[in-house]
Design an enzyme around this catalytic site. Structure first.
Site: not given
Ligand code: UT7
Length: 331
Positions: A116, A256, A286
């Site tokens: 990215c 970004h 993204n």
């Molecule tokens: O360009 C670089 C590329 N990547 C990024 O920039 C990504 C950076 N990270 C993020 O944007 C965030 O970490 C995410 C959007 C990917 C995730 O958000 P978060 O607030 O960090 O959530 P989390 O990883 O703490 O997950 C919370 C919960 C999990 O469930 P459990 O384990 O707590 O039961 C995930 O399984 O949310 C769940 N989850 C979802 N639920 C519904 C993960 N993806 C989804 C989804 N829909 N699409």
């Protein structure tokens, strides 16, 4: 001392595939909701390229628009750099394919891979050739078709990404304008937080690697999130310091477009009100290396940026990598 030339963006263009995939469409594919995606990421919709469309196709359209905006012919280009993690194939490079599509007969061409942060890496590299007088006309493209490498059964990743391309022409500009500074960095020690492990020399394509989904993007979302929040503000401040400017000098920021919570945190750190920060991730998700040039193109077209404005571009991504540039807008 060797003469150095001021280098700036003299043409800009972008291209997005027409097909929109909304959060509601994704609700039908994986266990997620529009509400979760919007509140956790800020994304409502993303563009997805047709099955037969590759990264070079999006790049070519963006390139034509940037060339028209700069008022130069492809045949005048000295160099084409494409930043992408979704090249058409391992080789030839996507830049060589674009060169042939637009008939940039005398241009050298190569790809840069810094995920990215790729567009900022490519622009910084391309800039050097003009700064030292070696080349006059350089085309920089950030382009991705991430839809081809995300696992549409993995809710952790498939909701985040989109396809698109943005391009800029770099040329000599008036002294004091253009790219004032750039700051690039990498942390390869934590690279496994965001990777597409299969398909290279470590894990060549086999039936087993495909079955095990090793050709798809793998991400530790919360690790990348923490890294991004740390690095975005820092990278912008480092680039400002390199050109002797301060936070008060920033007129506009193009970050970004990965997650609205990451953008909000960076804006807060830089004491910038959100009116000075461009956001389009709600519409496109993204787009990795394409995010910054597409957002810059839209901001320019919406007259959010005028001649003389101090514009900060900042990105982070796989590698891990980061990059930031400070521009004094010269058009
Ligand atoms: O360009 C670089 C590329 N990547 C990024 O920039 C990504 C950076 N990270 C993020 O944007 C965030 O970490 C995410 C959007 C990917 C995730 O958000 P978060 O607030 O960090 O959530 P989390 O990883 O703490 O997950 C919370 C919960 C999990 O469930 P459990 O384990 O707590 O039961 C995930 O399984 O949310 C769940 N989850 C979802 N639920 C519904 C993960 N993806 C989804 C989804 N829909 N699409």
């Amino acid at each position: 001392m060797m003469q150095e030339y001021a280098v700036g963006i003299t043409g800009i263009g972008s291209y997005l595939p027409e097909k929109e995939v909304t959060n509601f469409d994704i609700e039908k594919m994986v266990d997620t909701t529009d509400e979760w995606i919007r509140t956790r990421t800020g994304i409502s919709c993303r563009r997805v390229a047709d099955e037969r469309v590759a990264t070079s196709d999006l790049s070519t359209e963006a390139a034509k628009r940037a060339l028209a905006d700069a008022g130069i012919e492809a045949a005048e280009l000295d160099l084409i750099i494409v930043a992408t993690v979704t090249p058409d194939m391992a080789f030839p490079s996507t830049a060589c394919i674009v060169q042939s599509n637009i008939k940039a007969v005398k241009a050298a061409a190569f790809d840069i891979e810094a995920a990215c942060s790729g567009f900022l890496y490519a622009m910084t590299v391309g800039q050097q050739f003009i700064k030292n007088g070696f080349y006059k006309n350089v085309l920089i493209i950030g382009a991705e078709t991430l839809s081809k490498v995300v696992d549409w059964e993995d809710r952790n990743t498939c909701v985040l990404f989109g396809d698109g391309a943005g391009a800029v022409v770099l040329q000599r500009v008036e002294e004091g304008y253009g790219i004032l500074s750039s700051y690039l960095g990498a942390d390869g020690f934590n690279g496994s937080a965001l990777a597409q492990p299969g398909g290279g020399s470590r894990i060549p394509a086999t039936i087993e690697s495909v079955t095990n989904k090793l050709h798809f993007v793998k991400m530790d979302g919360s690790e990348v999130f923490k890294f991004a929040v740390r690095v975005m503000g820092k990278a912008a401040m480092e680039a400002l310091e390199l050109c002797g400017l301060t936070l008060e000098d920033i007129d506009f920021m193009i970050p970004h477009q990965a997650n609205i919570r990451i953008i909000d945190a960076a804006a807060k750190r830089l004491k910038l009100p959100m009116e000075k920060v461009y956001v389009n991730l709600d519409r496109y998700g993204n787009m990795s290396a394409a995010s910054v040039p597409v957002a810059l193109d839209e901001a320019v077209r919406e007259n959010r940026i005028k001649k003389g404005d101090i514009v900060v571009l900042v990105a982070f991504g796989g590698g891990l990598t980061w990059g930031s540039s400070v521009l004094k807008w010269s058009k």
